[in-house]
Design an enzyme around this catalytic site. Structure first.
Site, PDB file in Angstrom:
ATOM      1  N   CYS A   2      -9.530  17.025 -23.549  1.00  0.00           N
ATOM      2  CA  CYS A   2     -10.018  15.752 -23.080  1.00  0.00           C
ATOM      3  C   CYS A   2     -11.475  15.649 -23.512  1.00  0.00           C
ATOM      4  O   CYS A   2     -12.028  16.578 -24.079  1.00  0.00           O
ATOM      5  CB  CYS A   2      -9.914  15.686 -21.565  1.00  0.00           C
ATOM      6  SG  CYS A   2      -8.250  16.032 -20.966  1.00  0.00           S
ATOM      7  N   ARG A  27     -10.023  13.862 -29.497  1.00  0.00           N
ATOM      8  CA  ARG A  27      -9.735  15.064 -28.718  1.00  0.00           C
ATOM      9  C   ARG A  27      -8.586  14.855 -27.736  1.00  0.00           C
ATOM     10  O   ARG A  27      -7.989  15.809 -27.262  1.00  0.00           O
ATOM     11  CB  ARG A  27     -10.974  15.481 -27.946  1.00  0.00           C
ATOM     12  CG  ARG A  27     -12.126  15.857 -28.834  1.00  0.00           C
ATOM     13  CD  ARG A  27     -13.353  16.086 -27.991  1.00  0.00           C
ATOM     14  NE  ARG A  27     -13.140  17.182 -27.075  1.00  0.00           N
ATOM     15  CZ  ARG A  27     -13.480  18.430 -27.319  1.00  0.00           C
ATOM     16  NH1 ARG A  27     -14.061  18.739 -28.448  1.00  0.00           N
ATOM     17  NH2 ARG A  27     -13.253  19.384 -26.446  1.00  0.00           N
ATOM     18  N   TRP A  74      -5.943  13.890 -22.247  1.00  0.00           N
ATOM     19  CA  TRP A  74      -4.708  14.395 -22.845  1.00  0.00           C
ATOM     20  C   TRP A  74      -3.964  15.048 -21.686  1.00  0.00           C
ATOM     21  O   TRP A  74      -4.413  16.049 -21.129  1.00  0.00           O
ATOM     22  CB  TRP A  74      -5.031  15.415 -23.943  1.00  0.00           C
ATOM     23  CG  TRP A  74      -3.842  15.869 -24.728  1.00  0.00           C
ATOM     24  CD1 TRP A  74      -3.314  15.281 -25.836  1.00  0.00           C
ATOM     25  CD2 TRP A  74      -3.041  17.038 -24.487  1.00  0.00           C
ATOM     26  NE1 TRP A  74      -2.233  16.000 -26.288  1.00  0.00           N
ATOM     27  CE2 TRP A  74      -2.036  17.080 -25.488  1.00  0.00           C
ATOM     28  CE3 TRP A  74      -3.062  18.048 -23.528  1.00  0.00           C
ATOM     29  CZ2 TRP A  74      -1.087  18.087 -25.558  1.00  0.00           C
ATOM     30  CZ3 TRP A  74      -2.105  19.053 -23.593  1.00  0.00           C
ATOM     31  CH2 TRP A  74      -1.140  19.058 -24.601  1.00  0.00           C
ATOM     32  N   ASN A  98     -12.675  18.141 -17.585  1.00  0.00           N
ATOM     33  CA  ASN A  98     -11.901  18.773 -18.663  1.00  0.00           C
ATOM     34  C   ASN A  98     -11.493  20.155 -18.175  1.00  0.00           C
ATOM     35  O   ASN A  98     -12.290  20.823 -17.509  1.00  0.00           O
ATOM     36  CB  ASN A  98     -12.754  18.967 -19.924  1.00  0.00           C
ATOM     37  CG  ASN A  98     -12.987  17.680 -20.668  1.00  0.00           C
ATOM     38  OD1 ASN A  98     -12.493  16.632 -20.277  1.00  0.00           O
ATOM     39  ND2 ASN A  98     -13.751  17.769 -21.745  1.00  0.00           N
ATOM     40  N   GLY A  99     -10.307  20.602 -18.558  1.00  0.00           N
ATOM     41  CA  GLY A  99      -9.887  21.952 -18.165  1.00  0.00           C
ATOM     42  C   GLY A  99      -8.727  21.898 -17.186  1.00  0.00           C
ATOM     43  O   GLY A  99      -8.119  20.846 -16.968  1.00  0.00           O
ATOM     44  N   GLU A 482       2.193  26.104 -43.801  1.00  0.00           N
ATOM     45  CA  GLU A 482       1.183  25.077 -43.539  1.00  0.00           C
ATOM     46  C   GLU A 482       1.703  23.699 -43.974  1.00  0.00           C
ATOM     47  O   GLU A 482       1.487  22.704 -43.279  1.00  0.00           O
ATOM     48  CB  GLU A 482      -0.107  25.452 -44.270  1.00  0.00           C
ATOM     49  CG  GLU A 482      -1.228  24.429 -44.225  1.00  0.00           C
ATOM     50  CD  GLU A 482      -1.727  24.088 -42.826  1.00  0.00           C
ATOM     51  OE1 GLU A 482      -1.248  24.665 -41.850  1.00  0.00           O
ATOM     52  OE2 GLU A 482      -2.586  23.187 -42.725  1.00  0.00           O
ATOM     53  N   LYS A 486       2.103  20.553 -41.453  1.00  0.00           N
ATOM     54  CA  LYS A 486       1.427  19.270 -41.695  1.00  0.00           C
ATOM     55  C   LYS A 486       2.437  18.127 -41.685  1.00  0.00           C
ATOM     56  O   LYS A 486       2.194  17.086 -41.085  1.00  0.00           O
ATOM     57  CB  LYS A 486       0.695  19.247 -43.055  1.00  0.00           C
ATOM     58  CG  LYS A 486      -0.559  20.048 -43.177  1.00  0.00           C
ATOM     59  CD  LYS A 486      -1.749  19.482 -42.458  1.00  0.00           C
ATOM     60  CE  LYS A 486      -1.887  20.095 -41.099  1.00  0.00           C
ATOM     61  NZ  LYS A 486      -2.668  21.293 -40.990  1.00  0.00           N
ATOM     62  N   GLU A 489       3.820  17.466 -38.150  1.00  0.00           N
ATOM     63  CA  GLU A 489       2.770  17.046 -37.222  1.00  0.00           C
ATOM     64  C   GLU A 489       2.429  15.560 -37.362  1.00  0.00           C
ATOM     65  O   GLU A 489       2.225  14.874 -36.362  1.00  0.00           O
ATOM     66  CB  GLU A 489       1.530  17.901 -37.507  1.00  0.00           C
ATOM     67  CG  GLU A 489       0.364  17.693 -36.586  1.00  0.00           C
ATOM     68  CD  GLU A 489      -0.784  18.648 -36.905  1.00  0.00           C
ATOM     69  OE1 GLU A 489      -0.861  19.156 -38.044  1.00  0.00           O
ATOM     70  OE2 GLU A 489      -1.610  18.880 -36.012  1.00  0.00           O
ATOM     71  N   HIS A 505      19.733  34.123 -46.178  1.00  0.00           N
ATOM     72  CA  HIS A 505      20.110  34.796 -44.930  1.00  0.00           C
ATOM     73  C   HIS A 505      20.359  33.804 -43.794  1.00  0.00           C
ATOM     74  O   HIS A 505      20.396  34.192 -42.627  1.00  0.00           O
ATOM     75  CB  HIS A 505      19.031  35.813 -44.534  1.00  0.00           C
ATOM     76  CG  HIS A 505      18.870  36.918 -45.540  1.00  0.00           C
ATOM     77  ND1 HIS A 505      19.818  37.889 -45.744  1.00  0.00           N
ATOM     78  CD2 HIS A 505      17.890  37.156 -46.447  1.00  0.00           C
ATOM     79  CE1 HIS A 505      19.432  38.703 -46.715  1.00  0.00           C
ATOM     80  NE2 HIS A 505      18.257  38.271 -47.161  1.00  0.00           N
ATOM     81  N   LYS A 604      -6.825  17.289 -30.648  1.00  0.00           N
ATOM     82  CA  LYS A 604      -7.539  18.063 -31.668  1.00  0.00           C
ATOM     83  C   LYS A 604      -7.834  19.481 -31.220  1.00  0.00           C
ATOM     84  O   LYS A 604      -7.627  20.427 -31.955  1.00  0.00           O
ATOM     85  CB  LYS A 604      -8.837  17.340 -32.032  1.00  0.00           C
ATOM     86  CG  LYS A 604      -9.638  18.029 -33.139  1.00  0.00           C
ATOM     87  CD  LYS A 604      -8.875  18.035 -34.445  1.00  0.00           C
ATOM     88  CE  LYS A 604      -9.617  18.761 -35.553  1.00  0.00           C
ATOM     89  NZ  LYS A 604      -8.703  19.011 -36.691  1.00  0.00           N
TER      90      LYS A 604
HETATM   91  O1  M6R Z   1      -9.214  24.787 -33.284  1.00  0.00           O
HETATM   92  P1  M6R Z   1      -8.177  25.792 -33.716  1.00  0.00           P
HETATM   93  O2  M6R Z   1      -8.285  26.134 -35.156  1.00  0.00           O
HETATM   94  O3  M6R Z   1      -8.190  27.027 -32.841  1.00  0.00           O
HETATM   95  O4  M6R Z   1      -6.808  25.073 -33.481  1.00  0.00           O
HETATM   96  C1  M6R Z   1      -5.586  25.740 -33.650  1.00  0.00           C
HETATM   97  C2  M6R Z   1      -4.442  24.775 -33.723  1.00  0.00           C
HETATM   98  O5  M6R Z   1      -4.339  24.041 -32.536  1.00  0.00           O
HETATM   99  C3  M6R Z   1      -4.591  23.794 -34.885  1.00  0.00           C
HETATM  100  O6  M6R Z   1      -4.767  24.459 -36.094  1.00  0.00           O
HETATM  101  C4  M6R Z   1      -3.348  22.880 -34.998  1.00  0.00           C
HETATM  102  O7  M6R Z   1      -2.245  23.642 -35.341  1.00  0.00           O
HETATM  103  C5  M6R Z   1      -3.619  21.776 -35.999  1.00  0.00           C
HETATM  104  N1  M6R Z   1      -3.474  20.496 -35.360  1.00  0.00           N
HETATM  105  C6  M6R Z   1      -2.728  21.821 -37.190  1.00  0.00           C
HETATM  106  O8  M6R Z   1      -3.018  20.815 -38.097  1.00  0.00           O
END
Ligand code: M6R
Length: 609
Positions: A2, A27, A74, A98-99, A482, A486, A489, A505, A604
Site C-alpha cells: 500500500c 504500489r 492493496w 501499511n503492513g 522469466e 511476464k 502477469e 517427461h 509492485k
Molecule cells: O521487489 P522484489 O524484487 O523483491 O520483488 C519480487 C517479486 O515480487 C517481483 O519480482 C515480481 O515477481 C514481479 N512483479 C515480476 O515481474
C-alpha cells in the site's frame, strides 16, 4: 504494497495528497482515500478503484485543508470495499496503515468487549480504536500512538491525525518503510520518496520502532523506547523524470527501453575501475568474499530468476557451490546452514517481506555473511545486510519487473567475477575479457530493442491464445521462466516454462496446434539438444516461436518462426535474450487491452506474506 502520504502546511494539502497518491498508485491500486482536518472535524473520502475516482469525489465534496493523510490500498484483510479502504476513523482519530497487524484478532476481541464497534474487516481499524482508547486514558495523540504500538505485533507504517490536535500529525514505523519530508514551514510523511518529491527532497528515513511528531515548524523523532533521537537528513536524488511517462504509453514500455542506460549505469563503477574490485560490493567485501565457501541466494519472483541465472555463472565461472531458493519456502524450512556460505538476497524493492524474513532466518541459522542486491537505496533489505550492491536501474514503476531484472543480472555477473578472482579462478586476462564483454552489453541490448517490430507481429498471434509454453536450457532456462512469468502477469495468458529436455517427461502432452511454444535458442553448447526438443514439438503440431542468434543456423519454415538477436553474447547471452520475452509479453498484453502497468490482483512491492 500500500502507499502512505501525509502533509501539514499553511496551504491546502489536498493537491499534495492526491499527487502523492497518484505517484504511489503503482504500489497498490484497488482503493484509495484521504482524511483531512477541516475546522474541528475529520472529513474523509474513500473510493474503490483508481485514485482518479477518489480525486473526483474529493473535488465534488470540496475537500481543502492544511492537515491530511492519504492511502492507496492493496487488499489483505477484507475485500476491496469502500468500508475496508483507508483512512480508518475512530471517534475523531484518523489513520492510514501499511503492513499487517498479526494480533489484530485478540485486539478486536478486547475492543469489542470495551464497547467499540467495527465497520471494516481490516486489521487496521483496531489501531484507530486503540489510539482512541489510549487518548481517553489521558495523554496526547503522540503518547496514545506510542502506547498503542507497544500493543501491536506485526508490521506497520502509520500516519495519524486527530480532531483534538490540529497542529500536528504523528507517525510510527516497524517493518514497513516510512520517511519524513522536510519543507519550509511544512512537513510531510510518505512510504516512498516519490510521493513527496513535488514538495521536498530533504528526507529523513525513520528507523524500526521510531515514532515521530510533525508540526508545521518541525519534526521530533523518538526511538522505540520513546526517548528523543536524531535521524540523519538526506537529499534525495531520485529523478522526477524517472517517475514520468514521457513519450511512452506505459511505464513498462519505457522501462524496457531504458535498459541500455540502466545497464550502463549499473556497470559504470567496474568500467571506471578497469576491472572487478571487491570494493564494488562494499569496503569490507574483499575479506568477506574471500572467506566464503559457497553462495545461497534467496529471492522471489523475477528476482528469483535472476538468482537462478547467477547459479550457472557462480558455479561455472567462480567455481563455488551455489543454491537458489524462493524466499517464502526457505524461511519455513529447517535448512542445514553452512555459516561459510554467503547469503545473497536479490530484491528490486528491498521491501519484499518474504525475502526480508528469509534473510533474518538465515542469520538466525548462523549465516555470518550477507549481501543484498537491490535497486532502492535505504530500503529495508540492504539496510539489514552486511554488503550491498545497488543496481542503478532508476525507479521502476511498472508492476512487471524489467530493467530491474537485467541490472540484477549485471550485478550478479560482477559478483561472479569478483568471487572468481578471489578464489583463484580468474586471471588478469580473463578479467579483462569479461570486462570487455560487459562493456559491450548496453550497445548489444540496444540492438535487440530494434527487433521490436518483428516481436509486435508475433504478439498479435499470441493475443488470441489461452496458453503458451516457454523452453530454454542451461543458462537460458531461467530466461524461459522469466518470459512465462511476464506473459502471464500482464496478458493473463496461462504460460509455463520448462527446461527443454524436460518436455518429454510430461508437458509434451499439452502440445497441439493451439499451443505456441517459445524457445530461447542461442548458439551455445546446448543448441543441438534444443533443436531436438523443438522437433518433438513440431512432430505434435505445436507452433514454434524461436529466439535465436545470428549464428544459430535456424531458418523459418511452416510452423517455425524465428527472430534472431544480433550476435551471440557469450556468458552474458541471458541478458540479451531477456528483452525479446519482455517485449513479447508487453505487446501481447497491449493487443489484449489489459492494464499493463497495473495488472489485476498484483502490486509492485509485496510487503505481506
Ligand atoms: O521487489 P522484489 O524484487 O523483491 O520483488 C519480487 C517479486 O515480487 C517481483 O519480482 C515480481 O515477481 C514481479 N512483479 C515480476 O515481474
Amino acid at each position: 504494497m500500500c502507499g502512505i502520504v501525509g502533509a501539514i502546511a499553511d496551504r491546502d494539502v489536498v493537491p499534495v495528497l492526491i499527487e502523492g497518491l497518484k505517484r504511489l498508485e503503482y504500489r497498490g491500486y484497488d482503493s484509495s482515500g484521504i482524511a483531512v482536518l477541516d475546522g474541528d472535524a475529520i472529513r474523509r473520502v474513500r473510493r474503490t478503484g483508481r485514485v482518479a475516482e477518489m480525486e473526483g469525489a474529493a473535488a465534488t465534496e470540496g475537500f481543502a485543508a492544511t492537515l491530511g493523510i492519504g492511502h492507496t490500498r492493496w487488499a489483505t484483510h477484507g475485500g476491496v470495499t469502500e468500508s475496508n479502504a483507508h483512512p480508518h476513523v475512530s471517534h475523531g482519530v484518523a489513520l492510514v496503515h501499511n503492513g499487517i497487524i498479526e494480533n489484530h484478532e485478540q485486539q478486536r476481541e478486547r475492543l469489542l468487549a470495551l464497547g467499540y464497534e467495527f465497520e471494516s474487516q481490516t486489521d487496521t481499524e483496531v489501531i484507530a480504536h486503540l489510539i482512541h482508547y489510549h487518548l481517553q486514558g489521558g495523554g496526547d495523540l503522540l503518547t496514545a500512538l506510542q502506547r498503542t504500538v507497544k500493543e501491536l505485533t506485526g508490521a506497520y507504517a502509520l500516519a495519524v491525525i486527530g480532531r483534538s490536535e490540529p497542529q500536528r500529525m504523528v507517525v510510527a514505523r516497524m517493518g514497513c518503510p516510512l520517511l519524513v519530508g522536510l519543507g519550509e514551514g511544512e512537513n510531510f510523511v510518505a512510504s516512498d520518496v516519490s510521493a513527496i518529491l513535488q514538495a521536498t527532497r530533504r528526507v529523513m528515513f525513520l528507523e524500526e520502532g521510531d515514532t515521530a511528531e510533525l508540526t508545521r515548524a518541525g519534526v521530533r523523532v523518538f526511538a522505540a523506547d520513546d526517548a528523543p533521537v536524531e535521524r540523519e537528513v538526506r537529499f534525495s536524488d531520485v529523478s522526477l523524470a524517472s517517475l514520468e511517462l514521457g513519450p511512452y504509453r506505459h511505464f513498462m514500455q519505457k522501462e524496457i527501453h531504458e535498459q541500455p542506460r540502466a545497464l550502463a549505469d549499473t556497470i559504470e563503477a567496474a568500467i571506471d575501475a578497469g576491472g572487478f574490485p571487491a570494493a564494488l560490493f562494499g569496503a569490507d567485501a574483499g575479506a568477506v568474499l574471500k572467506d566464503i565457501e559457497g553462495v545461497q541466494i534467496l529471492a522471489c519472483g523475477t528476482s528469483y530468476y535472476a538468482g537462478l541465472t547467477a547459479r550457472y555463472w557462480i558455479e561455472a565461472i567462480a567455481g563455488l557451490p551455489c543454491s537458489v531458493e524462493i524466499a517464502s519456502e526457505y524461511r519455513y524450512r529447517a535448512a542445514c546452514a553452512n555459516p561459510r556460505h554467503l547469503i545473497v538476497t536479490i530484491s528490486q524493492s528491498g521491501e519484499t517481506l518474504d525475502t526480508m524474513e528469509a534473510l533474518k532466518y538465515a542469520k538466525a541459522l548462523g549465516h555470518a555473511h550477507t549481501l543484498s542486491i537491490c535497486n532502492v537505496p535505504e530500503s529495508a533489505i540492504p539496510r539489514a545486510s552486511e554488503l550491498v550492491c545497488y543496481t542503478r536501474a532508476g525507479a521502476e514503476i511498472g508492476v512487471a519487473s524489467t530493467k530491474a531484472f537485467t541490472t540484477q543480472l549485471a550485478a550478479l555477473f560482477q559478483l561472479t567475477v569478483v568471487l572468481g578472482k578471489l578464489h583463484g579462478r580468474i586471471d588478469a586476462a580473463l578479467e579483462a575479457d569479461y570486462l570487455e564483454q560487459l562493456r559491450h552489453l548496453p550497445g548489444s541490448v540496444q540492438h535487440v530493442l530494434n527487433l521490436e517490430p518483428q516481436i509486435v507481429a508475433w504478439a498479435e498471434r499470441f493475443a488470441g491464445k489461452s496458453n503458451a509454453l516457454f523452453l530454454g536450457r542451461g543458462l537460458h532456462y531461467p530466461i524461459a521462466l522469466e518470459g512465462a512469468l511476464k506473459l502471464k502477469e500482464i496478458s493473463y495468458i496461462h504460460a509455463e516454462a520448462y527446461p527443454a529436455g524436460e518436455l518429454k517427461h510430461g508437458p509434451l502432452a499439452l502440445v497441439d496446434a493451439e499451443m505456441p511454444v517459445v524457445v530461447i535458442a542461442p548458439n551455445d553448447s546446448l543448441l543441438e539438444k534444443v533443436k531436438s526438443n523443438m522437433q518433438e514439438v513440431r512432430a505434435r503440431g505445436g507452433e514454434l516461436f524461436v529466439f535465436a542468434d545470428q549464428d544459430s543456423n535456424f531458418s523459418a519454415s511452416d510452423g517455425v518462426h524465428v527472430i534472431r538477436t544480433p550476435r551471440h553474447a557469450g556468458v552474458l547471452s541471458p541478458v540479451l535474450h531477456t528483452l525479446p520475452v519482455q517485449l513479447l509479453a508487453y505487446h501481447t498484453a497491449l493487443a489484449r487491452g489489459t492494464d499493463v502497468d497495473k495488472p489485476r490482483n498484483l502490486a509492485k512491492s509485496v510487503t505481506v506474506e
